[in-house]
Write an enzyme that holds these catalytic residues in place. Structure first.
Site, PDB file in Angstrom:
ATOM      1  N   GLU A   1      51.093   5.247   0.588  1.00  0.00           N
ATOM      2  CA  GLU A   1      52.197   5.893   0.982  1.00  0.00           C
ATOM      3  C   GLU A   1      53.247   5.144   0.692  1.00  0.00           C
ATOM      4  O   GLU A   1      53.032   3.905   0.969  1.00  0.00           O
ATOM      5  CB  GLU A   1      52.316   6.008   2.867  1.00  0.00           C
ATOM      6  CG  GLU A   1      53.228   7.123   3.139  1.00  0.00           C
ATOM      7  CD  GLU A   1      54.713   6.689   3.105  1.00  0.00           C
ATOM      8  OE1 GLU A   1      55.617   7.453   2.869  1.00  0.00           O
ATOM      9  OE2 GLU A   1      54.944   5.518   3.115  1.00  0.00           O
TER      10      GLU A   1
ATOM     11  N   CYS B   1      56.965   7.369   9.539  1.00  0.00           N
ATOM     12  CA  CYS B   1      55.891   7.816   8.539  1.00  0.00           C
ATOM     13  C   CYS B   1      54.762   8.829   9.011  1.00  0.00           C
ATOM     14  O   CYS B   1      54.662   9.150  10.101  1.00  0.00           O
ATOM     15  CB  CYS B   1      54.777   6.687   8.467  1.00  0.00           C
ATOM     16  SG  CYS B   1      53.387   6.751   7.399  1.00  0.00           S
TER      17      CYS B   1
ATOM     18  N   CYS C   1      50.621   7.673   8.788  1.00  0.00           N
ATOM     19  CA  CYS C   1      50.252   7.236  10.296  1.00  0.00           C
ATOM     20  C   CYS C   1      51.017   7.815  11.300  1.00  0.00           C
ATOM     21  O   CYS C   1      51.318   7.280  12.512  1.00  0.00           O
ATOM     22  CB  CYS C   1      50.344   5.789  10.134  1.00  0.00           C
ATOM     23  SG  CYS C   1      51.782   5.115  10.239  1.00  0.00           S
TER      24      CYS C   1
ATOM     25  N   HIS D   1      53.990   5.222  15.477  1.00  0.00           N
ATOM     26  CA  HIS D   1      55.434   5.060  15.759  1.00  0.00           C
ATOM     27  C   HIS D   1      55.693   5.551  17.166  1.00  0.00           C
ATOM     28  O   HIS D   1      56.569   4.920  17.775  1.00  0.00           O
ATOM     29  CB  HIS D   1      56.443   4.906  14.684  1.00  0.00           C
ATOM     30  CG  HIS D   1      56.121   4.009  13.486  1.00  0.00           C
ATOM     31  ND1 HIS D   1      56.244   2.664  13.792  1.00  0.00           N
ATOM     32  CD2 HIS D   1      55.342   4.281  12.547  1.00  0.00           C
ATOM     33  CE1 HIS D   1      55.887   2.239  12.490  1.00  0.00           C
ATOM     34  NE2 HIS D   1      55.570   3.263  11.471  1.00  0.00           N
TER      35      HIS D   1
ATOM     36  N   ARG E   1      46.698   0.739   9.873  1.00  0.00           N
ATOM     37  CA  ARG E   1      46.906  -0.256   9.008  1.00  0.00           C
ATOM     38  C   ARG E   1      47.176  -1.726   9.892  1.00  0.00           C
ATOM     39  O   ARG E   1      47.202  -2.871   8.901  1.00  0.00           O
ATOM     40  CB  ARG E   1      48.144  -0.208   8.022  1.00  0.00           C
ATOM     41  CG  ARG E   1      47.856   0.895   6.974  1.00  0.00           C
ATOM     42  CD  ARG E   1      48.944   1.582   6.729  1.00  0.00           C
ATOM     43  NE  ARG E   1      48.556   2.798   5.919  1.00  0.00           N
ATOM     44  CZ  ARG E   1      48.165   3.935   6.480  1.00  0.00           C
ATOM     45  NH1 ARG E   1      48.043   4.161   7.738  1.00  0.00           N
ATOM     46  NH2 ARG E   1      47.677   5.045   5.723  1.00  0.00           N
TER      47      ARG E   1
ATOM     48  N   SER F   1      52.408  -2.826   7.653  1.00  0.00           N
ATOM     49  CA  SER F   1      52.465  -3.113   6.381  1.00  0.00           C
ATOM     50  C   SER F   1      53.587  -4.000   6.054  1.00  0.00           C
ATOM     51  O   SER F   1      53.648  -4.781   4.631  1.00  0.00           O
ATOM     52  CB  SER F   1      52.610  -1.867   5.544  1.00  0.00           C
ATOM     53  OG  SER F   1      51.608  -1.125   5.593  1.00  0.00           O
TER      54      SER F   1
ATOM     55  N   CYS G   1      51.404   1.188   3.425  1.00  0.00           N
ATOM     56  CA  CYS G   1      52.394   2.283   3.662  1.00  0.00           C
ATOM     57  C   CYS G   1      53.531   1.755   3.686  1.00  0.00           C
ATOM     58  O   CYS G   1      53.908   0.858   4.572  1.00  0.00           O
ATOM     59  CB  CYS G   1      51.976   2.777   5.202  1.00  0.00           C
ATOM     60  SG  CYS G   1      53.426   4.024   5.461  1.00  0.00           S
TER      61      CYS G   1
ATOM     62  N   CYS H   1      56.392   2.900   6.058  1.00  0.00           N
ATOM     63  CA  CYS H   1      56.298   1.993   7.480  1.00  0.00           C
ATOM     64  C   CYS H   1      57.005   0.746   7.242  1.00  0.00           C
ATOM     65  O   CYS H   1      57.566   0.445   7.907  1.00  0.00           O
ATOM     66  CB  CYS H   1      54.838   1.967   7.802  1.00  0.00           C
ATOM     67  SG  CYS H   1      54.077   3.237   8.559  1.00  0.00           S
TER      68      CYS H   1
HETATM   69  N1  NFV Z   1      51.800   0.050   7.845  1.00  0.00           N
HETATM   70  C1  NFV Z   1      51.987   1.183   8.729  1.00  0.00           C
HETATM   71 FE1  NFV Z   1      52.023   2.878   9.422  1.00  0.00          FE
HETATM   72  C2  NFV Z   1      50.059   2.557   9.963  1.00  0.00           C
HETATM   73  N2  NFV Z   1      48.985   2.468  10.002  1.00  0.00           N
HETATM   74  C3  NFV Z   1      52.334   1.906  10.875  1.00  0.00           C
HETATM   75  O1  NFV Z   1      52.677   1.553  12.085  1.00  0.00           O
HETATM   76  O2  NFV Z   1      51.438   3.720   7.820  1.00  0.00           O
HETATM   77 NI1  NFV Z   1      52.390   4.755   7.657  1.00  0.00          NI
END
Ligand code: NFV
Ligand code: HEM
Ligand code: HEM
Ligand code: SF4
Ligand code: SF4
Ligand code: F3S
Ligand code: MG
Lengths: 235, 366, 557
Positions: C14, C61, C64, C68, C484, C507, C551, C554
């Site tokens: 991502e 994001c 995932c 959040h 992640r 990330s 990601c 993120c």
């Molecule tokens: N790094 C990240 Fe995420 C995840 N898993 C978020 O907290 O991916 Ni978009």
């Protein structure tokens, strides 16, 4: 001796200011604005009713909205009529009264502010039609009328397939989407509420101070002027 | 290239479908798109002739949820879209190669199919500071989009990011996030707003383009009418509760348990154009309102900046915290009332004084 | 002399990641990881209603998605002292589990597999042997000869069309690919099956949150009410739907994902000694079984492992101003306190200030600032976060279920425990925790049912919903374990609005640039020593980077 002849004899000078159509316009307008304000407020803040009725047996909120929409049409066409009358009506009804494009108009407005707000004594003869400040306020009012109409019909376009609201379908995108347009429509409601309070008070106030019959003038059409002041002005 | 690309019929036959199956696929799509069955023959014909259209899918300032939504499509299935309907030549999310090899894929398609590929963009374009807020391969995203749009047959702006700027363009828009249609001129652009858009809506737009080889009818915001001409409110199954004035008053109250209308919880359904109430999400399982949360208006321009998600009016700037137009209006109304009353009192005093001074003797009118 | 190689864009992740490496004698000797897109979410959150923050941060994001939102509602609840009803915790757990299952499966098949699986080679496979292979490792029903024949035919037609789409310009034929053609064919078939499967498990989000991606969350609980006598609410039909989805997911994970993972891993055991990188592992823990405030009840325990020493678990405290800090020595930001300083997120600052090369550029200035990610540190140490950290902390805390899956995997592959600290270990840990999560989801579902049965149907707490009850100032931190890794949001509420809001994202921990002392973060550290057979085709680099499942949307936000 008829009533007006008697009045003629008195110290006050009667004058036919508001023609019948303007009076009709005014009272229709006053009525529907109140209806729109009340129904609009309810649409924006519906009361919580927690009865055990099934949805299919109730329609009160739909009815409130229906009344709002009917009143909206009346409001709009009544207003369109008034615009028309601004061209064909008597000099007091003319659109020129409302738009402060001359210096004199601005000077007059200042006079009214002095009298009404600062309560300074006035020697000048009060205006016969609207006073300068009032007419300017009405001018602003008309602009709000237009805004309220276009925002209203703009959001209504999504609810009504008929051709008339569809003319306004492009409006919401101008204001940044339906959400913002509807919020503007809601906020403008308060303009009407405040206007009504001040407007009605000032009408009575001027009547009281100037005894010019302004209150009833919107019913009968006649206003009165202080003959002394009229004489003084002539000198 | 030189080689003639396969038509859908050929591709389908290769895949093991018979011509009859193919007619059925056409019928399915036709039904999906809401056309009468007399159109079936026509749709099927259009697909027989069309090769797998190359797609370049660019990623700018975004969260990739539009890609994620796209792969949730159930009709057509996304595997079928990728293998049989289109040729997704560039998308950073799924493509095998990285770096130079990825750039090669991009340039090959731009060159070999100039004028014939579809450009789809996910994400907004940052315009502040000459675009340094989004760079790929050392180039600004703005530059990449411009270049790719040049040879595109049409452009699809996926999601709210690409069609109206979405969350990163919310106040104060630190990076100058800008929607595609404000940057790309002179190309047909289809906006497919939503955060993200519904999978089947995304697939539906692609299928429409492929099947009819033309842009679907759009509204004045360039949204396909098929999916954005109705407000969520118009197709919301809780609408009878709205009309009957039956509202949820707080989350998880008795009314919420009965599934009353979420209007008073800030529902933006009445001002939001989207197909959630009819198509619903994830193959018709539910949609926000059905799951008890008010619509937040995620397909509307600026939906982040129109006041809170649980309120129907924004806070009024300059009047302190938690003040909306109603509170300010009521305050002003009371203030006006008090002012009027005070004014009346002063007037009376003054008038009495005038009378006392003899300046204003009571004249007998009659 | 070493050779500088730039890989940008890194794909099958991502977001926007650029990696620059120095290669010498066929090995990576130095590496720089850079995030090249920023949106300024922390600036946008300022002044917002704290109850709305989840929706903003969820849009950090879409891969995932939900994590959040969860961190955000917890952060606000923590600030305002809100305790959500037990059912709400269970529903959040179920959404958490569905997210993790979907994300990990998609990562394995669609983002990571092509690093190990040569799609083109599957054309030369013998479907009968593939079928035999598949049946030997699993009793998944779709494994007949005819089935694999069809898949192969489909891929052949696809390749013959000359339009390779997402597979064009892949590293096919690269000598680092080691799977036999038959295994490749099986993996390709499952690539397509997983693509269909992933859209099913997310329906758990749709049921509870109305949509996916980006389901709805709610401060104080969850939005969906329970009413067993109402079609508008969570009733027996909805619950049965959830149950079916969880069961199907578990079957797929047990019968497809895990066997594939083990089969592929057995051909790449050498990767159990590559890509280890950092030696410190952090997990905030999650999946409460007795409320979010009872950390000891978490299925994923909280803790830190230092120097790969799994005999001791260190404690982590998000509210301690000296533990977690973010640095910007090599990040395009300014701090009022200067580039050398670190800031605890409650005092965090986000001032964008690009100082990199003017685009178009060929190379970053790695001596100066070179990334949009900040650099988080725990007591000054770089930490790896993610599935491996979770599995290690769980294993180290002696939990039976962890021990069982980890030990059975190690013995199946016949590798030592040390093989966990590697690229392969990371990829394996992701699969193993997916298996655990699929099991736990069943438990959460059963608890939800028994609560409802016992008459507790509460889903939302009204406590502190109304801003007029809020204190003039409040601070909160909300933690979770995203797919992640360790994720937390810090919020400062003043005058009923967000005065500061800072996200420190998994990330960000892993992909950040080095800190003011020159310490590398996880990506950069783990690339050192990775072999590169052909510098023009950075397949091995992708393996290690992908093992983290990057990601970057993120990471930067
Ligand atoms: N790094 C990240 Fe995420 C995840 N898993 C978020 O907290 O991916 Ni978009
Ligand atoms: C004096 C004039 C008017 C006032 C004070 C007024 C006031 C209001 C208010 C306060 C609302 C609620 C807004 C909200 O909070 O969502 C409303 C709604 C509405 N008004 Fe008006 N309005 C006026 C004129 C009109 C006109 C001329 C139209 C034209 C059709 C109109 C159409 C609507 C519509 C469509 C709605 C939304 C109803 C719904 O979605 O259920 N209004 N109005
Ligand atoms: C008891 C209630 C009311 C009374 C006694 C009243 C009286 C009057 C009078 C006497 C005038 C002429 C003022 C002048 O000469 O300057 C006037 C004008 C006006 N009033 Fe009212 N009014 C009332 C309510 C309202 C309401 C509710 C509205 C709604 C918005 C309204 C709107 C107007 C407008 C727009 C004018 C300008 C008329 C024109 O020239 O077209 N009035 N009113
Ligand atoms: S529109 Fe919404 S869902 Fe799509 S990329 Fe933007 S933030 Fe994500
Ligand atoms: S829940 Fe929302 S969309 Fe549905 S009827 Fe009520 S206000 Fe309209
Ligand atoms: S929030 Fe978005 S998903 Fe639909 S119901 Fe509202 S448009
Ligand atoms: Mg941050």
């Amino acid at each position: 001796m008829n009533r007006y002849a008697r009045i003629e004899k008195s110290l006050m000078h009667p004058k036919y200011v508001w023609e019948l159509p303007v009076r009709f316009y005014h009272w229709i307008n006053a009525l529907v604005v109140v209806i729109l304000g009340v129904t609009g407020y309810i649409i924006g803040n519906p009361p919580g009713i927690t009865t055990a009725t099934e949805a299919s047996f109730g329609y009160w909120f739909g009815t409130v909205r229906f009344i709002h929409f009917v009143a909206a049409y009346v409001f709009f066409f009544n207003f369109v009529f008034r615009l028309y009358w601004g061209f064909v009506g008597n000099k007091f009804a003319k659109w020129k009264n409302f738009i402060p494009y001359t210096k004199a108009h601005w000077v007059d407005m200042w006079e009214v502010i002095k009298v009404d707000i600062f309560q300074v004594k006035c020697d000048k003869n009060p205006n016969l039609g609207h006073n300068a400040l009032a007419s300017f306020t009405y001018f602003l009012t008309f602009i709000v009328f237009i805004l309220q109409t276009v925002t209203g019909f703009g959001i209504y376009a999504a609810m009504s397939p008929s051709w008339f609201p569809q003319l306004f379908a492009w409006i919401p995108s101008v204001f940044g989407g339906d959400i913002a347009t509807r919020q503007l429509h809601h906020i403008l409601m308060w303009f009407f509420a405040l206007f009504a309070i001040v407007h009605v008070y000032l009408v009575f106030y001027h009547d009281y101070i100037e005894k010019n019959g302004v209150t009833s003038s919107m019913i009968g059409g006649w206003k009165f002027q202080d003959k002394d002041k009229v004489e003084r002005e002539k000198d | 290239m030189g080689k003639r690309r396969k038509t859908y019929l050929e591709a389908a036959m290769d895949k093991g479908y018979s011509r009859r199956d193919f007619m059925k696929l056409g019928a399915m799509m036709t039904a999906f798109m809401g056309l009468e069955s007399s159109m079936v023959a026509k749709v099927t014909k259009a697909m027989e002739k069309a090769p797998r259209i190359p797609i370049i899918w660019l990623h700018g300032q975004e969260c990739t949820c539009c890609s994620e939504s796209f792969i949730r499509s159930s009709h057509p299935l996304v595997a079928d879209i990728l293998l049989d309907l289109v040729s997704l030549d560039y998308t950073e999310t799924l493509m095998a190669p990285s770096g130079y090899q990825a750039e090669k894929s991009l340039h090959d398609t731009m060159k070999n199919y100039h004028g014939n590929y579809l450009l789809t963009v996910e994400g907004s374009i940052p315009t502040k500071e000459q675009g340094v807020y989004c760079c790929i391969g050392g180039k600004t995203f703005e530059n990449i989009v411009q270049e790719a749009a040049d040879g595109a047959k049409a452009v699809i702006a996926w999601g709210s990011c690409a069609s109206n700027g979405c969350v990163q363009s919310a106040n104060p828009n630190p990076t100058g996030a800008t929607p595609i249609h404000e940057i790309i001129k002179g190309k047909p652009i289809i906006n497919v707003p939503g955060c993200p858009p519904i999978a089947e809506v995304m697939a539906g737009v692609v299928v429409h383009l492929l099947t009819f080889d033309r842009i679907p009818e759009l509204d004045r915001l360039r949204r396909p009418k098929a999916f954005y001409s109705r407000r969520v409110h118009d197709t919301c199954y809780r609408r009878p509760n709205f009309d009957a004035g039956l509202f949820v008053e707080s989350f998880d109250d008795e009314n919420a348990k009965k599934g009353y209308c979420l209007y008073k919880m800030g529902c933006k359904g009445p001002v939001t154009y989207n197909a959630c109430g009819v198509i619903k999400w994830n193959n018709g399982v539910s949609f926000p309102i059905q799951s008890g949360h008010p619509c937040i208006g995620c397909s509307e321009e600026n939906f982040w900046d129109n006041g809170g998600f649980y309120k129907r009016l924004p806070n009024f700037p300059g009047f302190g915290i938690e003040s909306n137009a109603d509170k300010v209006g009521l305050g002003l109304g009371i203030a006006t009332g008090v002012g009027v009353a005070a004014h009346a009192v002063v007037t009376n005093i003054r008038k009495r004084k005038l009378i006392a001074d003899g300046e204003c003797e009571q004249k007998d009118v009659e | 002399m070493s050779q500088r190689i730039v890989v940008d864009p890194i794909t099958r992740i991502e977001g926007h990641l650029r990696v620059e490496i120095e290669v010498k004698d066929g090995k990576i000797v130095d590496a720089y990881s850079s995030g090249t897109m920023v949106r300024g979410m922390e600036l946008i959150l300022k002044g917002r209603d704290p109850r709305d923050a989840w929706a903003f941060t969820e849009r950090v994001c879409g891969v995932c998605t939900t994590v959040h939102a969860l961190a955000s509602v917890r952060s606000v609840e923590n600030a305002l002292g809100i305790v959500v009803p037990p059912n709400a915790d269970l529903v959040r757990n179920l959404m958490f589990c569905s997210q993790m299952m979907q994300d990990h499966v998609v990562h394995f098949y669609h983002l990571h597999a092509l690093d190990w699986v040569d799609v083109v080679s599957c054309l030369s496979a013998d479907p009968a042997q593939t079928s035999a292979l598949a049946q030997s490792i699993s009793n998944w029903p779709k494994s007949s000869v005819g089935y694999f024949k069809d898949v192969q035919k489909r891929i052949k037609k696809f390749v013959d069309s000359g339009q390779l789409g997402i597979f064009a310009n892949g590293y096919w034929g690269h000598k680092a690919y080691k799977l036999p053609a038959e295994a490749n064919l099986m993996a390709v078939a499952h690539y397509l099956e997983a693509l269909e499967w992933q859209k099913e498990i997310v329906k758990v989000h749709t049921i509870f949150g109305g949509k996916n991606p980006h389901p709805n969350y709610l401060v104080g609980g969850v939005p969906l009410s329970v009413n067993l006598n109402e079609s508008n609410a969570l009733n027996a039909e909805r619950l049965a739907y959830v149950k079916q989805l969880l069961d199907d997911a578990k079957t797929f994970i047990d019968q497809v994902y895990i066997p594939d993972l083990m089969a592929i891993a057995s051909f790449y055991k050498d990767w159990g000694a590559i890509g280890g990188g950092l030696e410190n592992y952090l997990s905030y823990g999650d999946l409460p079984t007795n409320g979010y405030n009872d950390v000891s009840s978490f299925k994923f325990p909280r803790g830190i492992i230092m120097g790969r020493d799994i005999s001791k678990i260190h404690e982590v405290d998000g509210t301690d101003p000296d533990q977690i800090k973010e640095f910007i020595a090599h990040s395009y930001y300014d701090y009022d306190s200067g580039d050398k300083s670190g800031k605890h997120p409650w005092d965090g600052q986000t001032k964008l200030n690009y100082s990199g090369p003017k685009p178009p550029y060929d190379q970053l200035n790695v001596d100066g600032k070179y990334s949009w990610l900040k650099t988080p540190r725990w007591k000054g140490h770089a930490m790896e976060v993610g599935p491996l950290s979770r599995m290690l902390v769980g294993y180290a805390s002696g939990r039976e279920d962890y021990k069982e899956v980890v030990e059975s995997a190690l013995s199946q592959l016949n590798v030592p425990v040390g093989a966990l600290f590697s690229t392969l270990g990371r990829t394996a840990a992701r699969g193993l925790e997916t298996k655990l999560v699929a099991n736990w989801a069943q438990e959460f579902f059963d608890s939800l049912i028994s609560n409802i049965k016992n008459g507790d149907s509460r889903m939302h707490s009204e406590y502190m919903w109304d801003p007029k009850d809020w204190p003039a100032e409040a601070k909160g931190v909300g933690m979770t374990e995203a797919p992640r890794g360790a994720l937390a949001h810090w919020s400062v509420i003043k005058d009923k609005k967000l005065d500061n809001y800072q996200l420190v994202v998994p990330s960000t921990w892993n992909a950040s640039p080095r800190d003011e002392r020159g310490q590398r973060s996880a990506y950069e550290a783990s690339l050192i020593g990775t072999p590169v057979a052909d510098p023009e085709s950075p397949l091995e680099l992708l393996r290690t980077i992908h093992s983290f499942d990057p990601c970057i949307a993120c990471a930067v936000h």
